[in-house]
Scaffold this active site. Structure first.
Site, short mmCIF file in Angstrom:
data_model
loop_
_atom_site.label_atom_id
_atom_site.label_comp_id
_atom_site.label_asym_id
_atom_site.label_seq_id
_atom_site.Cartn_x
_atom_site.Cartn_y
_atom_site.Cartn_z
N GLU A 32 0.86 -1.23 -0.13
CA GLU A 32 0.01 -0.07 0.09
C GLU A 32 0.78 1.14 0.05
OE1 GLU A 32 -3.20 2.67 0.40
OE2 GLU A 32 -2.91 0.72 -0.31
N HIS A 58 2.81 1.90 -3.29
CA HIS A 58 1.99 2.38 -4.22
C HIS A 58 1.71 3.82 -4.10
CE1 HIS A 58 -1.36 2.66 -6.95
NE2 HIS A 58 -2.37 3.12 -5.90
N HIS A 79 -11.43 5.02 -8.84
CA HIS A 79 -10.14 5.21 -8.71
C HIS A 79 -9.44 4.44 -9.93
CE1 HIS A 79 -6.56 6.39 -6.98
NE2 HIS A 79 -6.20 5.17 -6.45
N HIS A 109 -1.97 -8.64 -16.43
CA HIS A 109 -3.21 -8.33 -17.16
C HIS A 109 -3.80 -6.69 -17.25
CE1 HIS A 109 -7.09 -9.37 -19.02
NE2 HIS A 109 -7.72 -9.12 -18.00
#
Length: 363
Positions: free
Chosen positions: A70, A73, A134, A322
């Site tokens: 987290e 990021h 988001h 992906h």
């Protein structure tokens, strides 16, 4: 500015991948507060800091393994924000030279909105509506930055041509044939389909519906699973609480979301297979064939990764790839549309001495 803008595109892709990693590792609430982590700027690791953190948030004890995805990021997203603000500031300072400045300013404002959605993702405990928006905001930011790179490169080429001697003739891009120009609306339809499919992917991820079907080509052994609940699967007013980690949607609703996402992939594949073949046949130059091959490659790779996700039961590297390839497909379609526009605008290569050209660059 071109180099910094290109760097921002690369960094935006990294942020999207890190966001996918965080979500897939169930680390979306690895830090229950924002922008710090348990009141610290990094994940608490010492015994004393962990004790303080647990006292502050007794309902969410510290999990260092989930806190770091987290925070990494967030660090990457914060860095991207700083780069975008730097681009906006540089564009404003150089606006008298004709550098595009409205788009960088818009991106800077959008980054602030995206940061707010990042905060709400945590403070609202992973509401699927907020998480999906988001995710879409991340792809929107990436698309805008890619468009900025293309406009800056166009501006640089025009500047280079205008600096050439009067005896030299600037190279003129190939013209589009009428049959090729007539395909432009269909390119925008394709872009819309890709955006809708990305939105379906975001809703699938936000509702933890990726594992609702674990077989191919059927879903739960049926071509059209019985009892699929589309009403609740796509209910944006669904009840959420106390948090949405792991999802709260009933199985029938998740199956409906997953099957819809699969159907969307089939539609996108079939549409672009026909459209790209038509563009290739009508194109008499190499300016479009390269972008066509790029879109085709990205599309095949994305479909392959989607199938691998199901067959291999969502392995983290494949799932992150992906997400990244979804961004790649979107960028390749945008690039194809841009190149298609350039073919029908030979005036863009001439010296920029007219008001019309100035408006085109700064739009």
């Amino acid at each position: 500015m071109v180099n910094w803008a290109t760097f921002s595109v690369i960094l935006a892709v990294v942020v999207i991948m890190l966001g996918a990693w965080t979500r897939l590792a169930d680390a979306g609430l690895g830090c229950p507060d924002w922008p710090g982590c348990y009141g610290f700027m990094t994940v608490p690791q010492s015994d004393s800091h962990i004790a303080i953190a647990n006292a502050r948030f007794p309902d969410t004890p510290v999990d260092v393994a989930k806190g770091w995805p987290e925070m990494i990021h967030r660090y990457a997203a914060g860095t991207l924000g700083l780069v975008v603000f730097g681009l906006a500031g540089s564009a404003v300072r150089k606006r008298r030279t004709g550098v595009p400045f409205k788009l960088p300013l818009f991106i800077a404002g959008f980054i602030l909105l995206q940061g707010a959605f990042g905060m709400w993702t945590v403070t609202l405990k992973l509401w699927p509506q907020v998480v999906a928006l988001h995710l879409l905001g991340g792809f929107t930011t990436l698309s805008l930055l890619a468009l900025l790179v293309l406009r800056l490169r166009k501006f640089s080429r025009i500047q280079a041509n205008s600096a050439s001697t009067a005896s030299q003739t600037a190279p003129q891009p190939a013209r589009s044939t009428p049959s090729l120009i007539s395909l432009r609306p269909w390119l925008y339809v394709g872009l819309l389909l890709v955006i809708m499919q990305i939105a379906l992917g975001a809703w699938t991820a936000a509702n933890y519906a990726a594992v609702a079907c674990t077989d191919l080509p059927t879903c739960q052994g049926q071509w059209w699973p019985e009892g699929m609940d589309f009403q609740h699967g796509f209910d944006i007013t669904q009840h959420v609480g106390p948090n949405y980690l792991g999802g709260q949607l009933a199985a029938d609703g998740r199956v409906a979301i997953h099957v819809t996402h699969r159907m969307g992939a089939v539609v996108v594949l079939a549409y672009f297979a026909g459209l790209l073949a038509l563009i290739w046949r009508r194109s008499r130059n190499r300016e479009l064939r390269g972008p066509v091959l790029l879109v085709a490659t990205a599309l095949v790779a994305q479909i392959t990764l989607g199938l691998a996700n199901i067959v291999l039961h969502i392995p983290l590297p494949v799932a992150v790839a992906h997400n990244a390839m979804g961004a790649g497909l979107l960028l390749s379609v945008i690039y194809l549309i841009w190149q298609h526009h350039m073919l029908s605008q030979p005036q863009a290569a001439r010296a920029p001495h007219t008001k019309l050209m100035h408006q085109e660059i700064t739009a």
